[in-house]
Design an enzyme around this catalytic site. Structure first.
Site, PDB file in Angstrom:
ATOM      1  N   ARG A  35     -67.309  61.117  28.820  1.00 31.23           N
ATOM      2  CA  ARG A  35     -67.840  61.341  27.465  1.00 31.23           C
ATOM      3  C   ARG A  35     -66.841  62.150  26.647  1.00 31.23           C
ATOM      4  O   ARG A  35     -66.745  63.369  26.769  1.00 31.23           O
ATOM      5  CB  ARG A  35     -69.210  62.025  27.561  1.00 31.23           C
ATOM      6  CG  ARG A  35     -70.292  61.050  28.040  1.00 31.23           C
ATOM      7  CD  ARG A  35     -71.583  61.719  28.362  1.00 31.23           C
ATOM      8  NE  ARG A  35     -71.565  62.419  29.641  1.00 31.23           N
ATOM      9  CZ  ARG A  35     -72.621  63.009  30.206  1.00 31.23           C
ATOM     10  NH1 ARG A  35     -73.775  62.985  29.578  1.00 31.23           N
ATOM     11  NH2 ARG A  35     -72.514  63.627  31.370  1.00 31.23           N
ATOM     12  N   SER A 138     -73.733  68.753  49.098  1.00 36.34           N
ATOM     13  CA  SER A 138     -75.144  68.972  48.744  1.00 36.34           C
ATOM     14  C   SER A 138     -75.918  69.285  50.017  1.00 36.34           C
ATOM     15  O   SER A 138     -75.477  68.928  51.126  1.00 36.34           O
ATOM     16  CB  SER A 138     -75.708  67.698  48.109  1.00 36.34           C
ATOM     17  OG  SER A 138     -77.121  67.767  47.977  1.00 36.34           O
ATOM     18  N   TYR A 151     -78.132  58.202  48.615  1.00 33.72           N
ATOM     19  CA  TYR A 151     -77.540  59.438  48.058  1.00 33.72           C
ATOM     20  C   TYR A 151     -77.186  60.390  49.202  1.00 33.72           C
ATOM     21  O   TYR A 151     -76.085  60.950  49.230  1.00 33.72           O
ATOM     22  CB  TYR A 151     -78.490  60.105  47.052  1.00 33.72           C
ATOM     23  CG  TYR A 151     -77.914  61.405  46.516  1.00 33.72           C
ATOM     24  CD1 TYR A 151     -76.762  61.417  45.730  1.00 33.72           C
ATOM     25  CD2 TYR A 151     -78.491  62.637  46.843  1.00 33.72           C
ATOM     26  CE1 TYR A 151     -76.209  62.610  45.275  1.00 33.72           C
ATOM     27  CE2 TYR A 151     -77.949  63.830  46.388  1.00 33.72           C
ATOM     28  CZ  TYR A 151     -76.809  63.812  45.601  1.00 33.72           C
ATOM     29  OH  TYR A 151     -76.259  64.997  45.149  1.00 33.72           O
ATOM     30  N   VAL A 184     -80.359  72.297  41.714  1.00 34.33           N
ATOM     31  CA  VAL A 184     -79.735  72.923  40.551  1.00 34.33           C
ATOM     32  C   VAL A 184     -80.211  72.163  39.317  1.00 34.33           C
ATOM     33  O   VAL A 184     -80.095  70.929  39.271  1.00 34.33           O
ATOM     34  CB  VAL A 184     -78.188  72.823  40.607  1.00 34.33           C
ATOM     35  CG1 VAL A 184     -77.553  73.690  39.531  1.00 34.33           C
ATOM     36  CG2 VAL A 184     -77.649  73.167  41.988  1.00 34.33           C
ATOM     37  N   THR A 186     -79.708  70.542  36.191  1.00 40.55           N
ATOM     38  CA  THR A 186     -78.618  70.001  35.359  1.00 40.55           C
ATOM     39  C   THR A 186     -79.108  68.648  34.821  1.00 40.55           C
ATOM     40  O   THR A 186     -80.307  68.366  34.862  1.00 40.55           O
ATOM     41  CB  THR A 186     -77.353  69.759  36.218  1.00 40.55           C
ATOM     42  OG1 THR A 186     -77.687  68.753  37.209  1.00 40.55           O
ATOM     43  CG2 THR A 186     -76.883  71.015  36.923  1.00 40.55           C
TER      44      THR A 186
HETATM   45  P1  NDP Z   1     -74.614  66.209  35.986  1.00 45.56           P
HETATM   46  O1  NDP Z   1     -75.267  64.889  35.794  1.00 45.56           O
HETATM   47  O2  NDP Z   1     -74.989  67.307  35.070  1.00 45.56           O
HETATM   48  O3  NDP Z   1     -73.020  66.039  35.959  1.00 45.56           O
HETATM   49  C1  NDP Z   1     -72.381  64.958  36.584  1.00 45.56           C
HETATM   50  C2  NDP Z   1     -70.931  64.883  36.136  1.00 45.56           C
HETATM   51  O4  NDP Z   1     -70.285  63.815  36.839  1.00 45.56           O
HETATM   52  C3  NDP Z   1     -70.788  64.615  34.649  1.00 45.56           C
HETATM   53  O5  NDP Z   1     -69.807  65.462  34.099  1.00 45.56           O
HETATM   54  C4  NDP Z   1     -70.340  63.162  34.601  1.00 45.56           C
HETATM   55  O6  NDP Z   1     -69.455  62.961  33.505  1.00 45.56           O
HETATM   56  C5  NDP Z   1     -69.574  63.010  35.912  1.00 45.56           C
HETATM   57  N1  NDP Z   1     -69.572  61.602  36.335  1.00 45.56           N
HETATM   58  C6  NDP Z   1     -70.637  60.860  36.736  1.00 45.56           C
HETATM   59  N2  NDP Z   1     -70.282  59.588  36.950  1.00 45.56           N
HETATM   60  C7  NDP Z   1     -68.943  59.524  36.689  1.00 45.56           C
HETATM   61  C8  NDP Z   1     -67.979  58.474  36.720  1.00 45.56           C
HETATM   62  N3  NDP Z   1     -68.317  57.213  37.053  1.00 45.56           N
HETATM   63  N4  NDP Z   1     -66.709  58.746  36.388  1.00 45.56           N
HETATM   64  C9  NDP Z   1     -66.355  60.006  36.028  1.00 45.56           C
HETATM   65  N5  NDP Z   1     -67.205  61.042  35.984  1.00 45.56           N
HETATM   66  C10 NDP Z   1     -68.494  60.797  36.300  1.00 45.56           C
HETATM   67  O7  NDP Z   1     -74.908  66.633  37.506  1.00 45.56           O
HETATM   68  P2  NDP Z   1     -74.540  67.926  38.380  1.00 45.56           P
HETATM   69  O8  NDP Z   1     -73.707  68.872  37.609  1.00 45.56           O
HETATM   70  O9  NDP Z   1     -75.789  68.411  38.968  1.00 45.56           O
HETATM   71  O10 NDP Z   1     -73.712  67.235  39.550  1.00 45.56           O
HETATM   72  C11 NDP Z   1     -72.377  67.583  39.869  1.00 45.56           C
HETATM   73  C12 NDP Z   1     -72.190  67.429  41.367  1.00 45.56           C
HETATM   74  O11 NDP Z   1     -73.074  68.320  42.045  1.00 45.56           O
HETATM   75  C13 NDP Z   1     -72.500  66.033  41.902  1.00 45.56           C
HETATM   76  O12 NDP Z   1     -71.541  65.707  42.878  1.00 45.56           O
HETATM   77  C14 NDP Z   1     -73.870  66.214  42.549  1.00 45.56           C
HETATM   78  O13 NDP Z   1     -74.078  65.287  43.572  1.00 45.56           O
HETATM   79  C15 NDP Z   1     -73.756  67.623  43.066  1.00 45.56           C
HETATM   80  N6  NDP Z   1     -74.996  68.309  43.358  1.00 45.56           N
HETATM   81  C16 NDP Z   1     -75.959  68.490  42.396  1.00 45.56           C
HETATM   82  C17 NDP Z   1     -77.125  69.161  42.701  1.00 45.56           C
HETATM   83  C18 NDP Z   1     -78.242  69.326  41.728  1.00 45.56           C
HETATM   84  O14 NDP Z   1     -79.371  69.639  42.160  1.00 45.56           O
HETATM   85  N7  NDP Z   1     -78.019  69.195  40.433  1.00 45.56           N
HETATM   86  C19 NDP Z   1     -77.327  69.727  44.031  1.00 45.56           C
HETATM   87  C20 NDP Z   1     -76.276  69.454  44.971  1.00 45.56           C
HETATM   88  C21 NDP Z   1     -75.145  68.807  44.618  1.00 45.56           C
HETATM   89  P3  NDP Z   1     -69.492  61.707  32.498  1.00 45.56           P
HETATM   90  O15 NDP Z   1     -70.901  61.164  32.480  1.00 45.56           O
HETATM   91  O16 NDP Z   1     -69.026  62.270  31.181  1.00 45.56           O
HETATM   92  O17 NDP Z   1     -68.513  60.764  33.091  1.00 45.56           O
HETATM   93  C1  8X3 Z   2     -78.862  67.310  44.803  1.00 53.25           C
HETATM   94  C2  8X3 Z   2     -79.958  68.022  45.536  1.00 53.25           C
HETATM   95  O1  8X3 Z   2     -82.144  67.636  46.804  1.00 53.25           O
HETATM   96  O2  8X3 Z   2     -81.883  66.536  44.671  1.00 53.25           O
HETATM   97  O3  8X3 Z   2     -77.827  66.962  45.647  1.00 53.25           O
HETATM   98  O4  8X3 Z   2     -80.657  65.761  46.602  1.00 53.25           O
HETATM   99  S1  8X3 Z   2     -81.203  66.916  45.913  1.00 53.25           S
END
Ligand code: NDP
Ligand code: 8X3
Length: 250
Positions: A35, A138, A151, A184, A186
C-alpha cells in the site's frame, strides 16, 4: 554506528509499530508493503527522525522481491536487521471446507515470501559477517487450534525455518531468532475475515489483547542485546491468554 533495518509488512500492525519504534531509537529503515499511500505517509513521518527508503512489492513474487531488493540505493544496501514480518491468516475454516486460494495465500506469503526475502538479504550479511534476522512466528507455530490448519502449518514452517536458519548460519556472525506472539489487535483479523469488522472485533472482545507496540518494544529489546546474546525463540501472549484456545474472557 547507525544501523539499517529492513521490515516487511511495515504498512500495518506489528511491522508499522516496529518501524515507528526503531525510528525513535535512531535505526534507519527500509519499509516494505503493497500500500503505497501508507508507505509514503510513514516515509514522511519517520523521515523526520531517520533515513527511510520504501519498497513496494508483493512478497509472493520472487522476481518482484529480487528486483526490489536489488534496487536499494547504496546507503540502504547493507542491511543490519531483517524483520521477516509480512503475513496474515486468510480464512478460518475446517480442512474439509477450506478455500484453496486462502491456502495458497498463506503458504505463498507467510512461508515462501519470507524465504524469498531472506534469500535476497542473507548473502550480504554472511559476506559482512554481521546481521540479525528476526522471524515473526506465532503461537500458531507452536500449537494447532480448530480451523487454524493451514495458517498454523504456515507458522510451524516459520518455526522450522527459524531453527534451520540458525543452524545453517551458525559461525557466520549472523544472529537468528523468532518472536512468536499470541493475540495482538491489528488488521490481522480484518484480513482473516475478509473485511467483516464485527467478526474481527469479536476476536479481541472481553480481554486485553497485546498491542502491536508491545511486540515492537520486544523486537527492539531482542535486537539490542550484546552481540554474544541471541534470543533464539520468544513466545509472548496477553496475560489473559494461556494457549490458542484458552483465553480468559469476561
Ligand atoms: P496486519 O494485517 O496488520 O499486517 C500485515 C502486514 O503484512 C501488512 O503490512 C501487509 O502490507 C503485509 N503483507 C500482507 N500480505 C503481503 C504481500 N502479499 N506482500 C507484501 N506484504 C504483505 O497483521 P499483523 O501486524 O498482525 O501481522 C504481522 C505478522 O505477525 C504476520 O506474520 C502475522 O502472522 C504475525 N502474527 C500476528 C498476530 C496477531 O494476533 N495479530 C499474532 C502472531 C503473529 P500490505 O497489505 O500493504 O502489503
Ligand atoms: C496470530 C495469532 O491465535 O490468531 O498468529 O493464530 S492466532
Amino acid at each position: 554506528m547507525t544501523k539499517t533495518a529492513f521490515i516487511t509488512g511495515a504498512t500495518s500492525g506489528i511491522g508499522k509499530s516496529t518501524a515507528i519504534h526503531f525510528a525513535l531509537k535512531g535505526i534507519n529503515l527500509v519499509l516494505c508493503g503493497r500500500r503505497q499511500d501508507r508507505l509514503d505517509a510513514l516515509q514522511k513521518e519517520l523521515g523526520k527522525e531517520v533515513q527511510v527508503h520504501t519498497l513496494n512489492f508483493d512478497i509472493r513474487s520472487k522476481e518482484a522481491v529480487q528486483v526490489a531488493i536489488a534496487s536499494l540505493p547504496k546507503e540502504f544496501s547493507e542491511i543490519d536487521i531483517l524483520i521477516n514480518n509480512a503475513g496474515n491468516a486468510h480464512g478460518l475454516d475446517t480442512i474439509q471446507e477450506g478455500n484453496v486460494d486462502d491456502w495458497d495465500a498463506m503458504l505463498d506469503i507467510n512461508v515462501k515470501g519470507l524465504l524469498y526475502v531472506s534469500k535476497a538479504i542473507i548473502p550480504q550479511m554472511v559476506a559482512r559477517k554481521s546481521g540479525h534476522i528476526i522471524n515473526i512466528g506465532s503461537t500458531a507455530g507452536k500449537e494447532v487450534y480448530p480451523k487454524g490448519n493451514v495458517y498454523c502449518a504456515s507458522k510451524h514452517a516459520v518455526d522450522a525455518i527459524n531453527q534451520g536458519m540458525r543452524i545453517d548460519l551458525n559461525g557466520t556472525g549472523v544472529r537468528v531468532g523468532a518472536v512468536n506472539p499470541g493475540l495482538v489487535e491489528t488488521e490481522f483479523s480484518n484480513v482473516r475475515f475478509k473485511g467483516d469488522e464485527n467478526r474481527a472485533d469479536d476476536v479481541y472482545k472481553g480481554f486485553q489483547p497485546l498491542k502491536s507496540e508491545d511486540i515492537a518494544d520486544i523486537i527492539h529489546f531482542v535486537v539490542t542485546r550484546p552481540y554474544h546474546v541471541n534470543i533464539a525463540d520468544l513466545v509472548v501472549m496477553p496475560t489473559a491468554q494461556a494457549s490458542s484456545t484458552i483465553v480468559d474472557k469476561n
